[in-house]
Design a protein around this motif. Structure first.
Motif, PDB file in Angstrom:
ATOM      1  N   VAL A   1       3.271   6.525   4.274  1.00 19.86           N
ATOM      2  CA  VAL A   1       1.583   8.002   3.966  1.00 19.86           C
ATOM      3  C   VAL A   1       0.840   6.630   4.209  1.00 19.86           C
ATOM      4  N   VAL A   2       1.066   5.315   3.191  1.00 15.81           N
ATOM      5  CA  VAL A   2       0.766   4.260   1.939  1.00 15.81           C
ATOM      6  C   VAL A   2      -0.388   3.296   3.471  1.00 15.81           C
ATOM      7  N   ALA A   3       1.036   3.243   4.130  1.00 17.61           N
ATOM      8  CA  ALA A   3       1.015   2.387   5.966  1.00 17.61           C
ATOM      9  C   ALA A   3       0.135   2.810   5.670  1.00 17.61           C
ATOM     10  N   GLY A   4      -0.106   3.970   6.634  1.00 21.78           N
ATOM     11  CA  GLY A   4      -0.651   4.411   7.297  1.00 21.78           C
ATOM     12  C   GLY A   4      -2.742   4.786   6.449  1.00 21.78           C
ATOM     13  N   LEU A   5      -2.588   4.605   5.846  1.00 23.68           N
ATOM     14  CA  LEU A   5      -3.808   4.920   4.884  1.00 23.68           C
ATOM     15  C   LEU A   5      -4.316   3.651   5.216  1.00 23.68           C
ATOM     16  N   VAL A   6      -4.182   2.551   4.990  1.00 26.46           N
ATOM     17  CA  VAL A   6      -4.357   1.301   4.667  1.00 26.46           C
ATOM     18  C   VAL A   6      -4.399   0.765   6.493  1.00 26.46           C
ATOM     19  N   GLN A   7      -3.594   0.618   7.071  1.00 22.02           N
ATOM     20  CA  GLN A   7      -4.418   0.915   8.808  1.00 22.02           C
ATOM     21  C   GLN A   7      -5.009   1.228   9.156  1.00 22.02           C
ATOM     22  N   PHE A   8      -5.684   2.612   8.627  1.00 25.08           N
ATOM     23  CA  PHE A   8      -7.220   3.232   8.985  1.00 25.08           C
ATOM     24  C   PHE A   8      -7.554   3.130   8.053  1.00 25.08           C
ATOM     25  N   GLY A   9      -7.626   1.958   7.013  1.00 23.73           N
ATOM     26  CA  GLY A   9      -9.350   1.350   6.149  1.00 23.73           C
ATOM     27  C   GLY A   9      -9.178   2.305   4.786  1.00 23.73           C
ATOM     28  N   VAL A  10      -8.635   3.893   5.241  1.00 23.89           N
ATOM     29  CA  VAL A  10      -8.938   4.133   4.132  1.00 23.89           C
ATOM     30  C   VAL A  10      -8.414   4.254   3.177  1.00 23.89           C
ATOM     31  N   LEU A  11      -7.026   3.238   2.889  1.00 29.30           N
ATOM     32  CA  LEU A  11      -6.994   2.673   1.468  1.00 29.30           C
ATOM     33  C   LEU A  11      -7.608   1.040   1.766  1.00 29.30           C
ATOM     34  N   PRO A  12      -8.049  -0.189   0.951  1.00 31.26           N
ATOM     35  CA  PRO A  12      -7.946  -1.534   0.881  1.00 31.26           C
ATOM     36  C   PRO A  12      -6.874  -1.898   0.931  1.00 31.26           C
ATOM     37  N   SER A  13      -6.610  -2.832   2.205  1.00 28.11           N
ATOM     38  CA  SER A  13      -5.973  -4.126   2.339  1.00 28.11           C
ATOM     39  C   SER A  13      -5.826  -4.861   1.681  1.00 28.11           C
ATOM     40  N   GLY A  14      -4.777  -5.443   1.291  1.00 27.69           N
ATOM     41  CA  GLY A  14      -3.864  -6.750   0.739  1.00 27.69           C
ATOM     42  C   GLY A  14      -4.836  -7.440   0.851  1.00 27.69           C
ATOM     43  N   LEU A  15      -5.388  -8.908   0.131  1.00 32.35           N
ATOM     44  CA  LEU A  15      -6.028 -10.409   0.168  1.00 32.35           C
ATOM     45  C   LEU A  15      -5.174 -10.708   1.122  1.00 32.35           C
ATOM     46  N   GLY A  16      -4.861 -11.738   2.200  1.00 28.39           N
ATOM     47  CA  GLY A  16      -4.945 -12.317   2.883  1.00 28.39           C
ATOM     48  C   GLY A  16      -3.814 -11.718   3.974  1.00 28.39           C
ATOM     49  N   ASP A  17      -2.002 -12.588   3.448  1.00 28.39           N
ATOM     50  CA  ASP A  17      -0.503 -12.251   3.620  1.00 28.39           C
ATOM     51  C   ASP A  17       0.318 -11.133   3.085  1.00 28.39           C
ATOM     52  N   SER A  18      -0.822 -11.088   2.330  1.00 30.41           N
ATOM     53  CA  SER A  18       0.429 -10.201   0.701  1.00 30.41           C
ATOM     54  C   SER A  18       0.246  -8.049   1.032  1.00 30.41           C
ATOM     55  N   ASN A  19      -0.661  -8.493   2.503  1.00 34.72           N
ATOM     56  CA  ASN A  19      -0.957  -7.053   2.801  1.00 34.72           C
ATOM     57  C   ASN A  19       0.465  -5.780   2.561  1.00 34.72           C
ATOM     58  N   PHE A  20       1.562  -6.397   3.033  1.00 34.19           N
ATOM     59  CA  PHE A  20       2.521  -5.708   2.959  1.00 34.19           C
ATOM     60  C   PHE A  20       3.348  -5.597   1.527  1.00 34.19           C
ATOM     61  N   ILE A  21       3.046  -6.917   0.269  1.00 31.54           N
ATOM     62  CA  ILE A  21       3.678  -6.240  -0.983  1.00 31.54           C
ATOM     63  C   ILE A  21       2.305  -5.228  -1.247  1.00 31.54           C
ATOM     64  N   TRP A  22       1.397  -5.573  -0.738  1.00 30.19           N
ATOM     65  CA  TRP A  22       0.155  -4.418  -1.833  1.00 30.19           C
ATOM     66  C   TRP A  22       0.490  -2.590  -1.351  1.00 30.19           C
ATOM     67  N   VAL A  23       1.153  -2.280   0.281  1.00 27.39           N
ATOM     68  CA  VAL A  23       1.389  -1.770   0.661  1.00 27.39           C
ATOM     69  C   VAL A  23       2.519  -0.977  -0.445  1.00 27.39           C
ATOM     70  N   VAL A  24       3.905  -1.776  -0.401  1.00 25.05           N
ATOM     71  CA  VAL A  24       5.459  -1.733  -1.590  1.00 25.05           C
ATOM     72  C   VAL A  24       4.367  -0.937  -2.744  1.00 25.05           C
ATOM     73  N   LEU A  25       3.554  -2.112  -3.743  1.00 18.33           N
ATOM     74  CA  LEU A  25       3.303  -1.388  -5.459  1.00 18.33           C
ATOM     75  C   LEU A  25       2.583  -0.956  -5.108  1.00 18.33           C
ATOM     76  N   LEU A  26       1.307  -0.187  -4.371  1.00 20.83           N
ATOM     77  CA  LEU A  26       1.410   1.112  -3.813  1.00 20.83           C
ATOM     78  C   LEU A  26       2.050   2.124  -4.198  1.00 20.83           C
ATOM     79  N   SER A  27       3.024   1.978  -2.856  1.00 20.39           N
ATOM     80  CA  SER A  27       4.122   2.854  -2.810  1.00 20.39           C
ATOM     81  C   SER A  27       5.251   3.522  -3.799  1.00 20.39           C
ATOM     82  N   LEU A  28       5.180   2.716  -4.501  1.00 25.08           N
ATOM     83  CA  LEU A  28       6.245   2.867  -6.011  1.00 25.08           C
ATOM     84  C   LEU A  28       5.032   3.023  -7.079  1.00 25.08           C
ATOM     85  N   VAL A  29       4.186   2.623  -7.181  1.00 24.94           N
ATOM     86  CA  VAL A  29       3.123   3.452  -7.864  1.00 24.94           C
ATOM     87  C   VAL A  29       3.266   4.823  -7.904  1.00 24.94           C
TER      88      VAL A  29
END
Length: 97
Positions: free
Chosen positions: A26-54
């Motif tokens: 769900v979080v990856a989809g929301l980031v992909q569609f721009g509903v949630l902000p993406s991470g900076l540079g190459d950190s997008n995967f880490i951002w999605v993982v951390l947000l998913s954990l939270v």
């Protein structure tokens, strides 16, 4: 407790992992569609993982209460059996001495 019953710990862990994976999708989809902000540079995967954990932690706390309680009961039973065996072994050693 029958021997065929699956371990409550394994069942809880699998369900917890399932909640995390669901949140990740769900979080990856929301980031992909721009509903949630993406991470900076190459950190997008880490951002999605951390947000998913939270997101998944409080969901698991609420949704998996029954499974967590079953796991606790199973663990307490195992610890009590181990303590009883240890006490029995100590008693045998005391009688032998």
């Amino acid at each position: 407790m029958s021997a065929a019953k699956p371990s409550a710990t394994i069942r809880y862990t699998a369900m917890r992992l399932g909640v995390f994976v669901g949140c990740f999708v769900v979080v990856a989809g929301l980031v992909q569609f721009g509903v949630l902000p993406s991470g900076l540079g190459d950190s997008n995967f880490i951002w999605v993982v951390l947000l998913s954990l939270v997101v998944s932690a409080p969901l698991s706390f609420v949704l998996l209460r029954k499974q967590r309680d079953e796991m606790s009961v199973q663990i307490v039973e195992k610890v009590d059996r181990a303590k009883a065996r240890l006490d029995a072994n100590r008693a045998q050693e005391d009688d032998a001495a």
